[in-house]
Design an enzyme around this catalytic site. Structure first.
Site, PDB file in Angstrom:
ATOM      1  CG  HIS A  96      18.530   6.040  -3.405  1.00 32.22           C
ATOM      2  ND1 HIS A  96      17.407   7.119  -5.013  1.00 32.22           N
ATOM      3  CD2 HIS A  96      17.632   5.933  -3.812  1.00 32.22           C
ATOM      4  CE1 HIS A  96      17.112   6.548  -4.958  1.00 32.22           C
ATOM      5  NE2 HIS A  96      16.234   5.641  -4.271  1.00 32.22           N
TER       6      HIS A  96
ATOM      7  CG  ASP B  30      16.743   1.414  -5.549  1.00 33.07           C
ATOM      8  OD1 ASP B  30      16.706   0.677  -4.912  1.00 33.07           O
ATOM      9  OD2 ASP B  30      16.057   2.756  -5.480  1.00 33.07           O
TER      10      ASP B  30
ATOM     11  CG  MET C 105      11.870   0.524  -8.837  1.00 37.33           C
ATOM     12  SD  MET C 105      12.905   1.209  -7.962  1.00 37.33           S
ATOM     13  CE  MET C 105      12.746  -0.444  -6.718  1.00 37.33           C
TER      14      MET C 105
ATOM     15  CG  MET D  75       8.632   4.302   0.288  1.00 41.68           C
ATOM     16  SD  MET D  75       9.420   2.230   0.694  1.00 41.68           S
ATOM     17  CE  MET D  75      10.533   2.688   1.946  1.00 41.68           C
TER      18      MET D  75
ATOM     19  CG  MET E  30       9.161   4.196  -4.331  1.00 39.73           C
ATOM     20  SD  MET E  30       9.652   2.699  -3.644  1.00 39.73           S
ATOM     21  CE  MET E  30      10.908   4.152  -2.717  1.00 39.73           C
TER      22      MET E  30
ATOM     23  CG  HIS F 298      12.730   6.580  -5.866  1.00 44.23           C
ATOM     24  ND1 HIS F 298      13.292   4.376  -5.335  1.00 44.23           N
ATOM     25  CD2 HIS F 298      11.433   5.949  -6.532  1.00 44.23           C
ATOM     26  CE1 HIS F 298      12.611   3.847  -5.805  1.00 44.23           C
ATOM     27  NE2 HIS F 298      11.827   5.363  -6.843  1.00 44.23           N
TER      28      HIS F 298
ATOM     29  CG  ASP G 143      14.747   4.735  -1.445  1.00 44.12           C
ATOM     30  OD1 ASP G 143      13.967   5.126  -2.721  1.00 44.12           O
ATOM     31  OD2 ASP G 143      15.275   4.217  -0.942  1.00 44.12           O
TER      32      ASP G 143
ATOM     33  CB  SER H 138      19.331   3.529  -0.163  1.00 46.05           C
ATOM     34  OG  SER H 138      17.747   3.770   0.462  1.00 46.05           O
TER      35      SER H 138
END
Length: 220
Positions: free
Chosen positions: A33, A175, A137, A37, A68, A66, A35, A8
């Protein structure tokens, strides 16, 4: 079953990001990865499509994205254009999960469906056979560096059993809080795609990746 490491970049040093990514690739990490957000679904804000688009030309790894974010269906096409290869959405963040998954597929990406710690794993039953990867998660989403919630591995065991009952070898990703000292617990539970942030990028990314990959290879 193939076991994969997905470093990540949320934990990476962005001043030396290209070198860090190169070291993970050279030492066996086939995923990267990413992320995303939004400050709404989770408290933190990270980065989005422009950063992904800037990284994509320099990366040979699979971009494991990913989301979020609330109502991710709004951004599926934009992430496809930016270069995402896998797009994982949260069960808790979508009004229409199936429509969102269908849009991801229509845009040529693989699908992922994630659940947060407070969500029972049984909600995934209706999506067995429909997605390419499930993400359990093992920390509360939104912050790096948290300790693994060991009870979440019971969800991984249950999910792997549900898949086995149907003869499915769907990827299960975990994760949060995964390091070399506890990754075997996740693998023994049935996970085969490991997200690791601090465990990879805090220190020598190449050496850390190599250590984790040696553990994963022993499970193949």
């Amino acid at each position: 079953m193939e076991y994969k490491l997905s470093p990540s970049i949320l934990s990476a040093d962005f001043c030396n990001l290209e070198e860090g990514i190169r070291q993970t690739e050279e030492n066996g990490a086939v995923y990267l990865h990413f992320d995303v957000m939004d400050g709404v679904f989770v408290p933190s804000i990270s980065f989005g499509m422009p950063v992904l688009a800037s990284i994509k030309p320099a990366v040979k790894q699979v971009i494991d994205t990913h989301l979020m974010i609330t109502e991710p269906i709004r951004y599926v096409e934009a992430f496809a254009e930016a270069g995402a290869d896998i797009l994982t959405i949260h069960y808790e963040a979508c009004k229409d999960i199936r429509a969102t998954l269908d849009k991801i597929k229509a845009c040529g990406m693989k699908t992922g469906l994630a659940i947060s710690p407070d969500t029972p794993v049984e909600v995934l039953k209706e999506f067995l056979g429909e997605v390419d990867m499930f993400l359990v998660m093992t920390v509360h989403p939104g912050f790096g560096g948290q300790k693994l919630i060991s009870e979440m591995l019971d969800k991984v065991r249950t999910l792997r059993a549900m898949l086995n009952e149907r003869g499915l070898e769907t990827d299960i990703q975990v994760d949060g809080g995964i390091y070399a000292f506890n990754v075997k617990e996740a693998l023994d539970a049935g996970a085969n795609v490991i997200v690791a942030g601090s465990a990879v990028f805090k220190g020598n990314a190449g050496e850390n990746t190599r250590e984790l990959m040696e553990i994963l290879k022993n499970y193949e």
